[in-house]
Design a protein around this motif. Structure first.
Motif, PDB file in Angstrom:
ATOM      1  N   ILE B  81       0.861  -1.179   0.000  1.00  0.00           N
ATOM      2  CA  ILE B  81       0.000   0.000   0.000  1.00  0.00           C
ATOM      3  C   ILE B  81       0.896   1.227   0.000  1.00  0.00           C
ATOM      4  CG2 ILE B  81      -1.686   1.337   1.316  1.00  0.00           C
ATOM      5  CD1 ILE B  81      -2.830  -1.208   2.349  1.00  0.00           C
ATOM      6  N   VAL B  85      -2.130   7.643   0.822  1.00  0.00           N
ATOM      7  CA  VAL B  85      -3.299   7.308   0.016  1.00  0.00           C
ATOM      8  C   VAL B  85      -3.809   8.577  -0.640  1.00  0.00           C
ATOM      9  CG1 VAL B  85      -5.626   6.388   0.054  1.00  0.00           C
ATOM     10  CG2 VAL B  85      -3.881   5.432   1.555  1.00  0.00           C
ATOM     11  N   ALA B  95      -2.697  11.815   4.702  1.00  0.00           N
ATOM     12  CA  ALA B  95      -2.409  10.550   5.358  1.00  0.00           C
ATOM     13  C   ALA B  95      -0.972  10.576   5.867  1.00  0.00           C
ATOM     14  CB  ALA B  95      -2.606   9.402   4.377  1.00  0.00           C
ATOM     15  N   GLU B  96      -0.790  10.134   7.074  1.00  0.00           N
ATOM     16  CA  GLU B  96       0.540  10.111   7.656  1.00  0.00           C
ATOM     17  C   GLU B  96       1.254   8.817   7.265  1.00  0.00           C
ATOM     18  OE1 GLU B  96       1.840  12.536   9.309  1.00  0.00           O
ATOM     19  OE2 GLU B  96       0.028  13.772   9.295  1.00  0.00           O
TER      20      GLU B  96
END
Lengths: 715, 273
Positions: B81, B85, B95-96
């Motif tokens: 992933i 994102v 997103a962190e």
């Protein structure tokens, strides 16, 4: 069969998703989904490690989650999950489970309440004014569809609070301002564009409905009460506009107050012309789902969707027949704003409206700033001593000796202390106000302060005239005695300061100082100009008191008049001195006790002596009459009054003088007559004919002329 | 036949216990002609029969030798992933970079997996050994790269590292070894005042005598190797004694005494080659 690696793969995926900053409710749904998978494969994979890994975070999410977010099946999953963990792990995770169970219980309760038809009528969902906290913010429900393509979750409707605040800004600004307080990935996305369109439509509506000028400028602040929500701006179009309308009504003085009801949710995009855009079918269903399982009573949707919406709603209602949700189809923003089920208008009375206008007027920046400044100044005025105020009157008006601090205190006309000048020597007690004079000597509009300190003993200050400027700067000091001019005026002798006055001669101020001493009784009169230069001096054979300055001889130069004693002559005197020639000592120049032969003969404009009457010789001890009054009776005439009795204060003789200070008439008071009659009765005085008596008194007035005393008949 | 030519006592113990590897016919014929040895065998039989029947352990070696050679597990990432994102949705928020709370290791054959998890409740690092085939995960020796200490898994396949955060190096790995022999002593009601002994036997005929004695304030556990399978004899071994309250891993000696030993329940003893 699900292998441990399948489960681990999902666990790693969940791990990463939980770190993505998604809302707590979504975290819980994802966590439940994972553990559902784990439970199905429990034979091959023990849950311990995954419970340790995820349960605390799910509990933390549960503590932050909104109970109203969850649908009925999700609430069941929550409670079922907690039960399963207890079953397999016992009390190992009791703390985390308690939080999750609590959330599940709260969600279940919310759903139960929203599902019960009787709640609708019981008042639990009765309309309530939103943001009735006195602030200018409007809070309303907005409904949108969240999409989670990256989380493998289906779209779902979400209900959030939208907070809208309108603030008036300067008309000089070219355009209104718009702030959207919510994480936005791209500043130019549809979210901001929709906010602009909605504000545009709202302004147009307010202009049509209430005449609110489009020229006015406002700053609109929109904020959604959550972080990480996923929605497009389109979903909030109608909510933006409704909020903008209500918030404008808050800050502007309209004929009615607008309130958005709390059991209404707005959904749908809005075009700049105020027309609602239709919603796609899938989003419509998700929104109806959400609204149905909530406390909402009304859902606003575009009228174009109303038919499909009713169809779907009936389907949902078939499973929950007790729950009733009303769909409100709307074409335009006008129809939304005019619908009393959604936005209520409370009309003001004329008085109420006027009061509101006044109240609003005070909020104009100019008024507010002025009021603020005034309040600040008032506060400073109350806190700080008055003399720190810029408007403080710093012009001396009076002064007094402060014996407590041994100083000269100078005050303004409001008796507020301006400054205080300490004296190194001890000031004598007594009323010494006659020793302080405040006068504008230099014509600069600020008064100087003149003072002759009276100290208890010999000191460098005693018998000296001090002149201070208005701000306590010493201008000059002068010795008030005339040394060596009269018997007793030896070095080191101390005088008693008597008077300090300022006369006006030819338009110029003349300082008149008078100090006195006894043995022999004498008064030193000195004249000074505004710079402290000596203008002349005179020594009188008794006490003196400057009365006034009058031009007696018509030369446009005022003479200075003094009421005096002449102790050598046992009488009162009236002296007129001319500044041009004032000098020397008063008569007499011979005396059985004091050697007056060497005196410098005084140069006075006039010197009139009023000898003590026979009444005074009886009632007064020592028998010297007293100069008790002087008045300018009519133009060019004066009354000189002597007191002739200590037994009867009103036993007086009134000498009527002309401008040459010659007595033209003598009168005695009734009390004088009465007192003399008493003494007559006592055998102390002989009977008199009053006409003759007054003539005798008249003739007893003596005038010093050149070298001797003369009476009226001799002049 | 003189006593000096007789078989040694250890051989007679194996004979009495029926362990493999002894020449039963030779010993039987020897007994016929040797009164001393008959006496000795009688005494040993009497001794072994006197061991507490209540404390007698069950014999088993479920975990023994399921991993024939030490198995190395290396980091495993199953999810690809992007760290950020990219959402097409407005207001999704940034997103962190994920900071993972767990690390996963797997064997090359994908039969074994080790998961290191930080337990935020206890502030302990825990390792869980999992088998894709449902093999037992108890009593496995776990060696972690970068750490000098070895650990033994508990009944759930878990190792509690305490406050040690692991992994702490760039290329961590885990080595898992199954025991060569396992002994299990069931929970027993032991007499308080006198020593109690049990004779434990592994599936590979290793025999261990366990004696529990009561000191004034604590118990001591005496371990005595009675017999070892031929493939273990003479090799340096380590023994892990594991109870519900923890485990001890020690170098094996013929006779060992563990003082202050608590025995609240079952006792598992593992021999590692």
């Amino acid at each position: 069969m699900t292998s441990i690696f399948d489960i681990e793969q999902e666990a790693q995926r969940l791990e990463r998703r939980l770190e993505m900053g998604i809302p707590p409710e979504v975290q819980l749904v994802l966590g439940l989904k994972f553990f559902e998978l784990l439970r199905g494969a429990s034979g091959s994979c023990a849950p311990d490690s995954y419970l340790i890994q995820f349960l605390p975070r799910l509990a933390a999410a549960a503590s932050k989650a909104d109970p109203e977010w969850f649908f009925p099946e999700e609430v069941s999953d929550l409670l079922g999950f907690a039960e399963w963990v207890r079953k397999v792990e016992g009390d190992a995770h009791s703390f985390s489970l308690a939080t999750i169970t609590q959330l599940g219980g709260a969600s279940q309760k919310t759903l139960d309440e929203s599902m019960r038809a009787d709640v609708m009528s019981s008042g639990l969902l009765s309309p309530a004014r939103v943001a009735a906290d006195g602030s200018d913010s409007i809070v309303l429900n907005c409904l949108f569809v969240e999409h989670f393509p990256d989380l493998d979750l289906p779209p779902r409707g979400r209900l959030l609070k939208l907070q809208v605040t309108a603030t008036s800004i300067s008309r000089k600004i070219a355009a209104g301002d718009l702030v959207v307080r919510n994480p936005v990935t791209k500043p130019d996305d549809r979210f901001l564009a929709q906010a602009r369109d909605s504000v545009h439509a709202a302004r147009a509506y307010m202009e049509r409905r209430y005449g609110l000028s489009l020229a006015k400028r406002y700053r609109f602040d929109f904020a959604v009460d959550t972080a990480g929500a996923r929605f497009t701006g389109d979903s909030l179009g109608v909510a933006f506009a409704a909020g903008a309308i209500a918030s404008l009504a808050r800050i502007e003085v309209l004929r009615e107050r607008l309130s958005i009801l709390s059991d209404v949710a707005f959904s749908g995009a809005l075009q700049p012309n105020g027309v609602l855009s239709p919603i796609d079918d899938e989003a419509l269903k998700r929104k109806i789902d959400r609204a149905f399982f909530s406390r909402l009573k009304y859902l606003v949707i575009p009228r174009e969707n109303i038919k499909d919406a009713w169809t779907y709603l009936r389907e949902v209602e078939s499973h929950h027949p007790d729950r009733k949700l009303e769909l409100v189809g709307a074409d335009t923003l006008d129809s939304v704003a005019a619908d009393p089920r959604l936005i209520q208008g409370e009309r003001f009375s004329s008085i109420g409206s006027a009061a509101r206008r006044v109240w609003r007027a005070k909020r104009a920046p100019a008024v507010e700033v002025s009021a603020l400044l005034a309040a600040a100044l008032l506060l400073l005025y109350l806190i700080l001593p008055a003399r720190y105020m810029p408007w403080f009157d710093r012009n001396p008006a009076l002064g007094n000796f402060n014996l407590a601090s041994n100083s000269l205190d100078v005050r303004n006309r409001d008796s507020v202390l301006i400054w205080s000048e300490p004296f190194p020597s001890t000031l004598a007690t007594g009323d010494w106000r006659q020793l302080i004079c405040v006068h504008d000597l230099d014509g600069d509009g600020k008064n100087e302060v003149l003072v002759i300190p009276h100290t208890t003993e010999a000191s460098p200050q005693r018998d000296w005239l001090y002149c201070f400027s208005a701000d306590c700067e010493l201008r000059f000091r002068r010795y008030c005695a005339v040394s060596g001019q009269y018997p007793g005026d030896t070095s080191g002798v101390l005088y008693d300061p008597e008077w300090i006055n300022v006369a006006t001669v030819r338009g110029n101020p003349v300082i008149v100082t008078e100090i006195a001493n006894n043995s022999p009784a004498r008064s030193h009169i000195r004249f000074w100009n505004a710079r402290g230069d000596s203008l002349g001096w005179y020594v009188n054979a008794g006490g003196s008191h400057f009365i006034l300055a009058r031009d007696l001889d018509g030369d446009s130069t005022e003479e200075l008049l003094f009421l005096c004693y002449n102790i050598r002559m046992r009488g009162c005197a009236l002296i007129a001195l001319s500044l041009d020639s004032a000098s020397g000592c008063s008569p007499p120049y011979t005396d059985p006790v004091w050697d007056l032969n060497g005196l410098i003969r005084g140069r006075q404009f006039a010197y009139a002596l009023f000898l003590t009457s026979d009444l005074g010789k009886v009632d007064l001890d020592p028998w010297s009459n007293q100069p008790v009054g002087f008045r300018e009776s009519v133009e060019g005439q004066f009354d000189f009054i002597t007191g002739e009795s200590s037994k009867s204060a009103s036993a007086k003789i009134i000498y009527k003088l002309d401008r040459g200070l010659r007595v033209r008439e003598v009168r005695v008071t009734d009390e004088f007559v009465q007192r003399r009659a008493e003494l007559l009765g006592e055998g102390k005085l002989p009977a008199v004919d009053w006409t003759q008596y007054t003539r005798m008194v008249f003739n007893a007035v003596s005038y010093w002329q050149d070298t001797c005393w003369v009476v009226d008949g001799e002049m | 036949m003189t006593l000096s030519n007789c078989p040694k006592g250890r051989v007679w113990d194996a004979f009495v216990l029926g362990l493999p590897g002894v020449d039963v016919s030779f010993l039987t014929s020897h007994l016929d002609g040797c009164e001393d040895c008959r006496f000795l065998v009688s005494d040993r039989r009497s001794y072994y029969s006197s061991l507490s029947s209540e404390a007698r352990g069950s014999i088993g070696d479920v975990a023994a030798r399921i991993i024939p050679v030490p198995l190395k597990l290396t980091p495993l990432s199953l999810v690809e992933i992007s760290s950020r994102v990219e959402s097409v949705m407005a207001a999704a928020g940034p997103a962190e970079q994920p900071s993972l709370a767990a690390s996963t290791f797997a064997s090359d054959d994908r039969r074994w997996m080790v998961k290191a998890v930080w337990d935020s409740t206890t502030d302990h690092e825990k390792l869980y050994v999992m088998s894709s085939e449902g093999s037992t995960v108890a009593g496995l020796l776990v060696r972690l790269s970068g750490l000098a200490v070895d650990y033994v898994t508990d009944a759930k396949g878990c190792v509690d590292l305490g406050g040690v955060r692991w992994p702490m190096e760039a290329n961590p790995h885990v080595i898992v070894t199954s025991p060569a022999a396992t002994f299990s002593l069931k929970a027993a009601v032991l007499p308080e005042q006198r020593p109690s002994s049990a004779l434990l036997k592994s599936g590979h005929n290793d025999v261990l005598k366990v004696t529990i004695s009561h000191a004034e304030t604590s118990r001591s556990l005496r371990l005595e190797i009675v017999a070892l399978a031929p493939d273990l004899a003479g090799k340096p071994l380590r023994v892990a004694v594991q109870s519900a309250t923890g485990s001890q891993l020690l170098n094996l000696e013929p006779v060992m005494v563990l003082d202050d030993f608590e025995l609240p329940g079952a006792l598992d003893i593992y021999l590692f080659a």
